[in-house]
Design an enzyme around this catalytic site. Structure first.
Site, PDB file in Angstrom:
ATOM      1  N   ASP A 160      21.237 -23.921   2.866  1.00  0.00           N
ATOM      2  CA  ASP A 160      21.946 -22.404   3.260  1.00  0.00           C
ATOM      3  C   ASP A 160      21.884 -21.521   2.933  1.00  0.00           C
ATOM      4  O   ASP A 160      22.556 -22.220   1.288  1.00  0.00           O
ATOM      5  CB  ASP A 160      22.489 -22.835   5.174  1.00  0.00           C
ATOM      6  CG  ASP A 160      23.425 -21.952   5.352  1.00  0.00           C
ATOM      7  OD1 ASP A 160      22.642 -20.944   5.959  1.00  0.00           O
ATOM      8  OD2 ASP A 160      24.771 -21.812   5.133  1.00  0.00           O
ATOM      9  N   ASP A 193      23.770 -18.519   3.104  1.00  0.00           N
ATOM     10  CA  ASP A 193      25.866 -17.466   3.459  1.00  0.00           C
ATOM     11  C   ASP A 193      26.360 -18.408   4.189  1.00  0.00           C
ATOM     12  O   ASP A 193      26.080 -19.234   5.569  1.00  0.00           O
ATOM     13  CB  ASP A 193      25.073 -16.613   4.875  1.00  0.00           C
ATOM     14  CG  ASP A 193      24.408 -15.316   4.409  1.00  0.00           C
ATOM     15  OD1 ASP A 193      24.529 -15.121   3.039  1.00  0.00           O
ATOM     16  OD2 ASP A 193      22.831 -15.778   4.979  1.00  0.00           O
ATOM     17  N   ASP A 211      26.729 -25.081   6.489  1.00  0.00           N
ATOM     18  CA  ASP A 211      27.930 -24.803   7.141  1.00  0.00           C
ATOM     19  C   ASP A 211      27.976 -24.687   8.822  1.00  0.00           C
ATOM     20  O   ASP A 211      28.945 -24.828   9.128  1.00  0.00           O
ATOM     21  CB  ASP A 211      28.807 -23.857   6.571  1.00  0.00           C
ATOM     22  CG  ASP A 211      27.990 -21.990   7.196  1.00  0.00           C
ATOM     23  OD1 ASP A 211      26.903 -22.292   6.397  1.00  0.00           O
ATOM     24  OD2 ASP A 211      28.434 -21.272   7.851  1.00  0.00           O
TER      25      ASP A 211
HETATM   26 MG   LIG Z   1      25.512 -20.262   7.278  1.00  0.00          MG
END
Ligand SMILES: [Mg+2]
Length: 232
Positions: free
Chosen positions: A8, A10, A182
């Site tokens: 990922d 961000d 995250d």
């Molecule tokens: Mg993310």
């Protein structure tokens, strides 16, 4: 054995929350100066424009992240000139990108994985254009062998089609592919359902990882855990 690792962007490769705060502050200041919007009123107007965008485009597509359309809708609602829309879009993203700092240990992580012969990919919600700018400005783009955006997939995480496209590009069986992110609902849940090895990146969190999920709080710890650690 892990053959491909997909990341990922961000809040995984860099701290999005901190960079977004800088971008949003710049945008709020612009709205006050140029549009006469009180500082305290801007977040609600921004949120309302985003809700209209989701109603128009549908929630499960990358257009919901398109800030040019979001600011266009905001200006339409305020009855202000659309000439502000591209200026606001560039102001937000350029401020964010200027403030973005790579996550600690990210380059060591990518270097170690590459040295072990692992293929590296990106799996991200969002339109491709600014995700590429982020990767370029973070200096991380040269490490990656492939990219999947929700714009390309026409599906947002944790969608099945998004993860199927990730696997197709990974070029290995699902169990040989790790997905690092995250967000438990998007990254971890999507990877688990696709049969991949989910890695939850959770710096500063004390929370336990669900069964079968590898938890890392620094990316430079990932290669050792993933390549040498026990299989759950
Ligand atoms: Mg993310």
């Amino acid at each position: 054995m892990i053959r491909t690792v997909i990341f990922d962007i961000d809040n995984t490769l860099y701290d999005y929350d901190a960079a977004h705060a800088a971008g949003f502050a710049a945008l709020t200041g612009y709205a006050q100066r140029e549009l006469g919007v009180a500082l305290e009123d801007f977040p609600a107007l921004h949120h309302a424009a985003n809700e209209v965008l989701k109603a128009h485009a549908g929630a499960n597509c990358a257009a919901t992240h398109n800030r040019l359309i979001r600011y266009q809708l905001l200006l339409e609602q305020l009855g202000k000139p659309l000439t502000h829309a591209p200026v606001m879009e560039r102001l937000y993203w350029n401020t964010l990108v200027d403030a973005a700092v790579p996550s600690p240990g990210v380059e060591d992580c990518l270097r170690a994985l590459k040295a072990a012969g692992v293929r590296l990919g990106i799996g991200t919600d969002m339109t491709a254009d600014w995700q590429y700018v982020k990767l370029e400005r973070l200096g991380l783009l040269p490490w990656f062998d492939f990219v999947v955006t929700s714009e390309e997939a026409s599906d947002e995480k944790p969608g099945e089609h998004f993860f199927a496209l990730c696997l197709e590009k990974a070029g290995c069986p699902a169990e040989a592919c790790a997905f690092v992110g995250d967000n438990p609902k998007k990254d971890v849940a999507g990877a688990l359902r696709a049969g991949m090895r989910p890695v939850w990146f959770c710096p500063g969190s004390e929370a336990e990882a669900p069964a079968g999920v590898l938890r890392v709080d620094r990316l430079d710890r990932l290669p050792g855990l993933l390549l040498e650690g026990p299989t759950p």
